[in-house]
Design a protein around this motif. Structure first.
Motif, PDB file in Angstrom:
ATOM      1  N   LEU A 231      -5.016   6.067  -9.187  1.00 13.18           N
ATOM      2  CA  LEU A 231      -4.987   4.628  -8.890  1.00 13.18           C
ATOM      3  C   LEU A 231      -4.983   4.345  -7.398  1.00 13.18           C
ATOM      4  O   LEU A 231      -5.450   3.287  -6.964  1.00 13.18           O
ATOM      5  CB  LEU A 231      -3.752   3.988  -9.539  1.00 13.18           C
ATOM      6  CG  LEU A 231      -3.727   3.919 -11.068  1.00 13.18           C
ATOM      7  CD1 LEU A 231      -2.468   3.217 -11.550  1.00 13.18           C
ATOM      8  CD2 LEU A 231      -4.963   3.190 -11.605  1.00 13.18           C
ATOM      9  N   ALA A 232      -4.452   5.284  -6.606  1.00  7.69           N
ATOM     10  CA  ALA A 232      -4.365   5.064  -5.151  1.00  7.69           C
ATOM     11  C   ALA A 232      -5.748   4.948  -4.506  1.00  7.69           C
ATOM     12  O   ALA A 232      -5.858   4.459  -3.374  1.00  7.69           O
ATOM     13  CB  ALA A 232      -3.571   6.190  -4.508  1.00  7.69           C
ATOM     14  N   GLN A 233      -6.794   5.382  -5.204  1.00  6.97           N
ATOM     15  CA  GLN A 233      -8.154   5.271  -4.662  1.00  6.97           C
ATOM     16  C   GLN A 233      -8.639   3.816  -4.584  1.00  6.97           C
ATOM     17  O   GLN A 233      -9.596   3.522  -3.878  1.00  6.97           O
ATOM     18  CB  GLN A 233      -9.141   6.029  -5.565  1.00  6.97           C
ATOM     19  CG  GLN A 233      -8.833   7.488  -5.783  1.00  6.97           C
ATOM     20  CD  GLN A 233      -9.804   8.070  -6.793  1.00  6.97           C
ATOM     21  OE1 GLN A 233     -10.795   8.712  -6.422  1.00  6.97           O
ATOM     22  NE2 GLN A 233      -9.539   7.824  -8.058  1.00  6.97           N
ATOM     23  N   PHE A 234      -7.960   2.936  -5.334  1.00  6.75           N
ATOM     24  CA  PHE A 234      -8.478   1.586  -5.503  1.00  6.75           C
ATOM     25  C   PHE A 234      -7.576   0.570  -4.814  1.00  6.75           C
ATOM     26  O   PHE A 234      -6.362   0.747  -4.721  1.00  6.75           O
ATOM     27  CB  PHE A 234      -8.586   1.252  -7.006  1.00  6.75           C
ATOM     28  CG  PHE A 234      -9.405   2.237  -7.771  1.00  6.75           C
ATOM     29  CD1 PHE A 234     -10.793   2.123  -7.825  1.00  6.75           C
ATOM     30  CD2 PHE A 234      -8.801   3.309  -8.435  1.00  6.75           C
ATOM     31  CE1 PHE A 234     -11.552   3.042  -8.535  1.00  6.75           C
ATOM     32  CE2 PHE A 234      -9.556   4.227  -9.141  1.00  6.75           C
ATOM     33  CZ  PHE A 234     -10.945   4.103  -9.186  1.00  6.75           C
ATOM     34  N   ARG A 240      -7.546  -3.017 -12.043  1.00 10.27           N
ATOM     35  CA  ARG A 240      -7.789  -3.445 -13.431  1.00 10.27           C
ATOM     36  C   ARG A 240      -8.880  -2.597 -14.071  1.00 10.27           C
ATOM     37  O   ARG A 240      -8.702  -2.038 -15.160  1.00 10.27           O
ATOM     38  CB  ARG A 240      -8.174  -4.922 -13.466  1.00 10.27           C
ATOM     39  CG  ARG A 240      -8.564  -5.409 -14.867  1.00 10.27           C
ATOM     40  CD  ARG A 240      -8.990  -6.871 -14.860  1.00 10.27           C
ATOM     41  NE  ARG A 240      -9.335  -7.291 -16.207  1.00 10.27           N
ATOM     42  CZ  ARG A 240     -10.532  -7.152 -16.769  1.00 10.27           C
ATOM     43  NH1 ARG A 240     -11.527  -6.590 -16.044  1.00 10.27           N
ATOM     44  NH2 ARG A 240     -10.764  -7.544 -18.003  1.00 10.27           N
ATOM     45  N   GLN A 241     -10.033  -2.490 -13.404  1.00  8.80           N
ATOM     46  CA  GLN A 241     -11.146  -1.729 -13.965  1.00  8.80           C
ATOM     47  C   GLN A 241     -10.800  -0.249 -14.028  1.00  8.80           C
ATOM     48  O   GLN A 241     -11.208   0.456 -14.964  1.00  8.80           O
ATOM     49  CB  GLN A 241     -12.410  -1.940 -13.120  1.00  8.80           C
ATOM     50  CG  GLN A 241     -13.694  -1.490 -13.796  1.00  8.80           C
ATOM     51  CD  GLN A 241     -13.961  -2.245 -15.099  1.00  8.80           C
ATOM     52  OE1 GLN A 241     -13.744  -3.451 -15.195  1.00  8.80           O
ATOM     53  NE2 GLN A 241     -14.403  -1.517 -16.119  1.00  8.80           N
ATOM     54  N   ALA A 242     -10.014   0.240 -13.069  1.00 11.73           N
ATOM     55  CA  ALA A 242      -9.613   1.649 -13.080  1.00 11.73           C
ATOM     56  C   ALA A 242      -8.761   1.962 -14.300  1.00 11.73           C
ATOM     57  O   ALA A 242      -8.907   3.029 -14.927  1.00 11.73           O
ATOM     58  CB  ALA A 242      -8.837   1.974 -11.800  1.00 11.73           C
ATOM     59  N   LEU A 243      -7.854   1.046 -14.659  1.00 13.20           N
ATOM     60  CA  LEU A 243      -7.009   1.255 -15.845  1.00 13.20           C
ATOM     61  C   LEU A 243      -7.852   1.210 -17.124  1.00 13.20           C
ATOM     62  O   LEU A 243      -7.622   2.000 -18.056  1.00 13.20           O
ATOM     63  CB  LEU A 243      -5.905   0.202 -15.903  1.00 13.20           C
ATOM     64  CG  LEU A 243      -4.758   0.356 -14.895  1.00 13.20           C
ATOM     65  CD1 LEU A 243      -3.811  -0.828 -14.960  1.00 13.20           C
ATOM     66  CD2 LEU A 243      -3.998   1.659 -15.126  1.00 13.20           C
ATOM     67  N   ILE A 244      -8.805   0.293 -17.192  1.00 11.52           N
ATOM     68  CA  ILE A 244      -9.666   0.222 -18.375  1.00 11.52           C
ATOM     69  C   ILE A 244     -10.394   1.541 -18.569  1.00 11.52           C
ATOM     70  O   ILE A 244     -10.458   2.089 -19.684  1.00 11.52           O
ATOM     71  CB  ILE A 244     -10.670  -0.946 -18.242  1.00 11.52           C
ATOM     72  CG1 ILE A 244      -9.931  -2.292 -18.298  1.00 11.52           C
ATOM     73  CG2 ILE A 244     -11.740  -0.871 -19.332  1.00 11.52           C
ATOM     74  CD1 ILE A 244     -10.810  -3.496 -17.997  1.00 11.52           C
ATOM     75  N   ARG A 245     -10.930   2.108 -17.494  1.00 10.04           N
ATOM     76  CA  ARG A 245     -11.646   3.397 -17.577  1.00 10.04           C
ATOM     77  C   ARG A 245     -10.685   4.526 -17.934  1.00 10.04           C
ATOM     78  O   ARG A 245     -11.009   5.402 -18.742  1.00 10.04           O
ATOM     79  CB  ARG A 245     -12.345   3.691 -16.251  1.00 10.04           C
ATOM     80  CG  ARG A 245     -13.455   2.703 -15.893  1.00 10.04           C
ATOM     81  CD  ARG A 245     -14.104   3.081 -14.581  1.00 10.04           C
ATOM     82  NE  ARG A 245     -14.843   4.319 -14.679  1.00 10.04           N
ATOM     83  CZ  ARG A 245     -15.092   5.140 -13.654  1.00 10.04           C
ATOM     84  NH1 ARG A 245     -14.643   4.827 -12.443  1.00 10.04           N
ATOM     85  NH2 ARG A 245     -15.795   6.234 -13.824  1.00 10.04           N
ATOM     86  N   LEU A 246      -9.485   4.522 -17.322  1.00 12.70           N
ATOM     87  CA  LEU A 246      -8.518   5.584 -17.597  1.00 12.70           C
ATOM     88  C   LEU A 246      -8.084   5.556 -19.056  1.00 12.70           C
ATOM     89  O   LEU A 246      -8.048   6.604 -19.730  1.00 12.70           O
ATOM     90  CB  LEU A 246      -7.295   5.414 -16.692  1.00 12.70           C
ATOM     91  CG  LEU A 246      -6.114   6.361 -17.003  1.00 12.70           C
ATOM     92  CD1 LEU A 246      -6.520   7.809 -16.811  1.00 12.70           C
ATOM     93  CD2 LEU A 246      -4.903   6.014 -16.139  1.00 12.70           C
ATOM     94  N   PHE A 247      -7.764   4.384 -19.590  1.00 17.83           N
ATOM     95  CA  PHE A 247      -7.305   4.291 -20.979  1.00 17.83           C
ATOM     96  C   PHE A 247      -8.396   4.747 -21.947  1.00 17.83           C
ATOM     97  O   PHE A 247      -8.116   5.362 -22.980  1.00 17.83           O
ATOM     98  CB  PHE A 247      -6.874   2.855 -21.298  1.00 17.83           C
ATOM     99  CG  PHE A 247      -5.667   2.387 -20.517  1.00 17.83           C
ATOM    100  CD1 PHE A 247      -4.811   3.292 -19.894  1.00 17.83           C
ATOM    101  CD2 PHE A 247      -5.379   1.030 -20.408  1.00 17.83           C
ATOM    102  CE1 PHE A 247      -3.706   2.857 -19.178  1.00 17.83           C
ATOM    103  CE2 PHE A 247      -4.280   0.588 -19.697  1.00 17.83           C
ATOM    104  CZ  PHE A 247      -3.432   1.501 -19.076  1.00 17.83           C
TER     105      PHE A 247
END
Length: 928
Positions: A231-234, A240-247
């Motif tokens: 997450l620190a990359q963003f 928000r989009q990072a969490l959607i991709r991670l999940f």
């Protein structure tokens, strides 16, 4: 400085050295100095601890085994194998447990030396008592658990760490605060925060974030800080989009993922497949993050906090406390401490399983008998099933899972010790207990999600402990098992649809406590469905007892539930338990009498509870009653009042069982306060209308009586109308009474508006009378009772007994009547609630001869004489256990002896025996 690995090695060496050995008189110094040095790293242990300190107890000099003056810890050491809850005879003949022996020493030390903690030990176990708690309950630490639990002993060496025993609680509460902060900030970011769909989405998002935070700290994701670094990359808007991709990735097996993912985003490709349904909902609504949210998640919740140290049992409750506190209260939910959970599960099954483990350990090695016994117990553990039909955040299920897995690990540890480090269990048999053995029903969807997550965290923690034992890495992910948690109303569901009765071992839990008057319309409908016409007299929790009794009927299932103490007191006893005993064949196996039930949630609930263990199958184990003072005793039978007495139900009576004067409740004003006067109001009224003096009488409610501070009232029974018309202020008050009653929602009160000059319920007493307050503190040994002049108007919170003699006064104020009252009365919270129909009218009076009556009358007068020495003291002062004058106590004790003689009781009968005998007399008299 000592490295973490060196410390773990030292602790393991300590455990190996002291396993199975230790004599009280020979090894206590070595054990404790060794513990301070190896386990806690205290280099100069001898400077911190003294041994054989002298203390004088009842003119005899005794020796304290060990004492730590800096941290105020008193230690009572016993030899290996000596049970720490077993009473032993002392030199003066007293029978005391090790704790009671240590407490007696502590009570006789100078104030400056009084301990903060008492620790008892038998080398194999260390029991820790916090004397700052109202009723100290031991925290039990096994020698074998020291490698993982050594931090709990930090208070021994450093006064600044006196809360280290509660380390998991502290960390879990901090975690709850982080979740609460995250929850509040996220809620502001949703487009429609007021909608139910938003609430559900937010709850699920919080659960997922907590799981990820825990997984990276506990090593479940493999690489530490993986979630943080991803997450620190963003920036804030990119999270928000990072969490959607991670999940999405966490819900995909490796072979089902985008084959180009590793090249596109290498760190995302490293995340393992989780499974378990936690990340299955792809359309979960996730709002945009702010910079404040990003900082909270990455810094406070990730960098600055170690989620691996939380207790899943405690944290589950704290996590759920992010819900609206009002929502929790309306549902009647209360969250539970670990110590209180063990009050349920230990006597229900865990004590017996631990005893079975000790028996297996004691089996001979020859012929593989010990290995077979250990293997059989391990298999047995894996076949047990548990249902919590009001599971909330899952703390009962989670703590039970942890306890069983710790026992399974102890079996593995013992097996490895017996075979010089080679396990008899194949790899796929090393962990047989699974969270799939656990079943729950919960009406709140968020609580279900929290409970499932808490169990996964518990599973992860115990797997790490198993890895230390088997010296091998075990795979936690993907999640292979799942608890059977059902979202729904437990009172509308068939529990057999959750788990069939023929597959269930135990029912346990802490159902909602809501009293009848506080129930919602839906809850009242539940009550009517389950309890029928009895529902109007029962608390909501009773429904769980009824449904449990229905399910266990004719089976070997055993149940234990927490409840408000009202179900074992007052009129609810017969209403609930008589049908359970007669219709379903239930019997009580163990019980905890009234105690304060504390929780670990942010919005703590303090309620006065009982625990009742019951079944329908024959029970060969001893029946045990755990009392309010922390003592426990075996019972021949435990009745519905949680007393060692026959199964008798005391029913309300309109008239006294014996030939004694009738008692009645005092006069009830229902006046909006207009007929009642303070002393100041009385003086003002008489200064302006002295002609009103004949209408003013002293007035007492229960509180006035106990504090000996009467108020006054307008008593207009038989008042001359002509004189009354000359008192305009009195008439104004009467007018306000009429107006108050006219707008009442009760028809009976509106009718009384036609006679506004009179109390709603008039008891015109013309002789002196005995007064008994309806409510009195549980801390008083005796409910204060006294004679009042006929001039004093008794309010409806006082009971009045006209035409009463000193004999009646002596019996009513005796320890015998107090014992009966404590057993059968209702309670207001924990305070005694005296009752005409349930206490006085049911009481079996003694058949006293002339000599016995004379003795009681003499000693009753002695009580009144002793009180007369303190005319300025209130009953609150006179009957406070700390300030009760010795003369008054002595007078009461003499009266108690006289009443005991009148009954033919032995002078050494304890309260439980007295009540049991009175109940038998009650039954005989009712039947006659």
């Amino acid at each position: 400085p000592v490295t973490r690995q060196e410390k773990r090695t030292a602790i393991k060496e300590f455990v190996e050295k002291w396993r199975g050995r230790g004599r009280e008189d020979e090894d206590d110094r070595s054990f404790w100095l060794d513990l301070l040095f190896r386990v806690l790293g205290v280099s100069s242990a001898t400077d911190h601890m003294t041994f054989q300190n002298k203390v004088v107890v009842e003119s005899k000099t005794k020796s304290i085994d060990a004492y730590l003056p800096e941290t105020k810890v008193l230690i009572e050491q016993k030899s290996a194998g000596v049970a720490l809850d077993k009473k032993a005879r002392q030199s003066d003949g007293a029978m005391l447990t090790p704790y009671e022996q240590a407490k007696r020493y502590a009570d006789n030390l100078p104030y400056a030396e009084k301990p903060r903690w008492i620790v008892t030990s038998n080398f194999g176990e260390i029991w820790i008592y916090d004397l700052n708690t109202r009723v100290p309950e031991p925290f039990k630490l096994a020698l074998e658990d020291l490698p993982a639990e050594a931090h709990r002993l930090a208070f021994l060496a450093d006064a600044a760490h006196t809360e280290s025993l509660r380390h998991e609680m502290t960390v879990s509460l901090q975690a709850g605060e982080l979740v609460g902060a995250m929850y509040d900030l996220l809620l502001k970011q949703y487009r429609h925060p007021e909608e139910e769909a938003t609430q559900r989405a937010l709850n699920k998002l919080c659960v997922r974030l907590v799981f990820c935070l825990y997984a990276e700290d506990a090593g479940i994701f493999g690489k530490r800080d993986l979630f943080h670094d991803y997450l620190a990359q963003f920036d804030a808007r990119g999270i928000r989009q990072a969490l959607i991709r991670l999940f999405e990735v966490l819900n995909q097996p490796a072979d089902a993922r985008d084959p180009y993912l590793a090249e596109e985003d290498r760190i995302l490709a490293v995340f393992p497949y989780v499974n378990g349904g936690l990340f299955a909902e792809a359309a979960l609504e996730i709002p945009l993050f702010t910079e404040e949210l990003r900082t909270l998640l990455l810094t406070r919740a990730s960098d600055d906090f170690n989620w691996a140290q939380i207790s899943p049992t405690i944290f589950g409750a704290v996590f759920e406390s992010t819900l609206n506190p009002q929502t929790r209260r309306s549902g009647g939910m209360h969250y539970t401490s670990v110590e209180n959970i063990h009050k349920v599960i230990d006597p229900l099954f865990l004590d017996e399983l631990n005893a079975a483990f000790e028996a297996a350990k004691a089996a001979p090695l020859a012929g593989g008998a010990r290995t077979k016994a250990l293997r059989a117990l391990k298999t047995r553990l894996a076949k047990l099933t548990f249902l919590d039909p009001a599971c909330g955040s899952g703390n009962f299920l989670t703590e039970t899972y942890l306890s069983l897995r710790r026992l399974e690990n102890a079996i593995l540890r013992e097996d490895r010790k017996n075979t010089q480090g080679v396990l008899n269990f194949e790899r796929d048999k090393q962990i047989e207990i699974s969270i799939g053995q656990f079943y729950g029903i919960e009406i709140n969807d968020f609580a279900v999600a929290v409970a499932r997550t808490a169990l996964w965290i518990a599973e992860s923690q115990m797997m790490r402990e198993t890895e230390d034992i088997v010296q091998a890495d075990l795979d936690f992910l993907p999640l292979k098992t799942d608890a059977h948690l059902v979202e729904g109303n437990a009172l509308r569901l068939d529990w057999n649809d959750v788990i069939p009765a023929d597959r269930l071992s135990y029912i346990m839990g802490n159902p909602p406590f809501t009293g009848y008057t506080m129930q919602s319309a839906a809850q009242k409908e539940d009550m009517a469905t389950i309890a029928g016409s009895l529902g109007k007299n029962l608390d909501y929790v009773s429904c769980w007892f009824i449904k449990a009794a229905q399910m266990i009927q004719g089976t070997g299932i055993r149940a234990a539930l927490v409840a408000t103490n009202s179900i074992t007191q007052g009129e609810q006893v017969a209403a609930l338990w008589q049908p359970l005993f007669t219709c379903y064949g239930a019997h009580i196996d163990f019980g905890w009498r009234t105690f304060q039930w504390d929780s670990e949630a942010r919005d703590k609930a303090h309620v006065h509870c009982v625990i009742v263990g019951f079944s329908t199958a024959p029970n060969v184990s001893p029946k045990i009653i755990h009392d309010t003072d922390g003592t426990s005793r075996n019972a021949a039978n435990i009745n519905a009042y949680l007393l060692d007495a026959p199964d008798i139900f005391v029913q309300r009576r309109n008239r006294p069982l014996c030939a004694v004067p009738a008692i009645f409740r005092g006069s009830q004003p229902t006046d909006g306060g207009n007929l009642i006067l303070t002393d100041e109001e009385k003086e003002v009224l008489l200064a302006e209308e002295p002609q009103a003096r004949p209408f003013i009488r002293p007035f007492m409610m229960g509180k006035d009586f106990i504090e000996r501070k009467p108020r006054f009232c307008l008593w207009l029974v038989g008042a001359d109308p002509a004189t009354l018309k000359q008192c305009p202020q009195v008439l104004e008050r009467v007018k306000k009474v009429r107006e108050f009653r006219q707008v009442s929602s009760k028809a009976a009160t509106r009718i009384k508006a036609d006679t506004p000059m009179l109390f709603d319920d008039v008891r015109n007493i013309v002789t002196d009378y005995i007064a008994i307050p309806q409510v009195s503190s549980e801390n008083r040994r005796y409910v204060p009772i006294d004679y009042l002049s006929a001039e004093i108007i008794a309010g409806n919170m006082l009971f009045a007994l006209p035409d009463a003699t000193l004999f009646h006064f002596g019996v009513l104020t005796s320890s015998v009547h107090m014992a009966w009252m404590r057993a059968v009365c209702g309670r207001l919270k924990s305070d005694y609630r005296y009752s005409k129909d349930l206490v006085y009218n049911t009481f079996p009076w003694p058949e006293a001869d002339e000599a016995a009556r004379a003795a009681i009358e003499k000693n009753a007068q002695g009580i009144l004489d002793a009180r007369a020495h303190f005319p300025g003291a209130s009953f609150a002062d006179l009957y406070d256990p700390l300030t009760m004058p010795p003369e008054l106590l002595k007078a009461h004790q003499a009266n108690d002896r006289a009443v005991m003689v009148a009954y033919g009781f032995k002078k050494d009968m304890v309260e439980g025996e007295i009540v049991a005998t009175l109940m038998r007399r009650y039954r005989e008299m009712v039947e006659a």
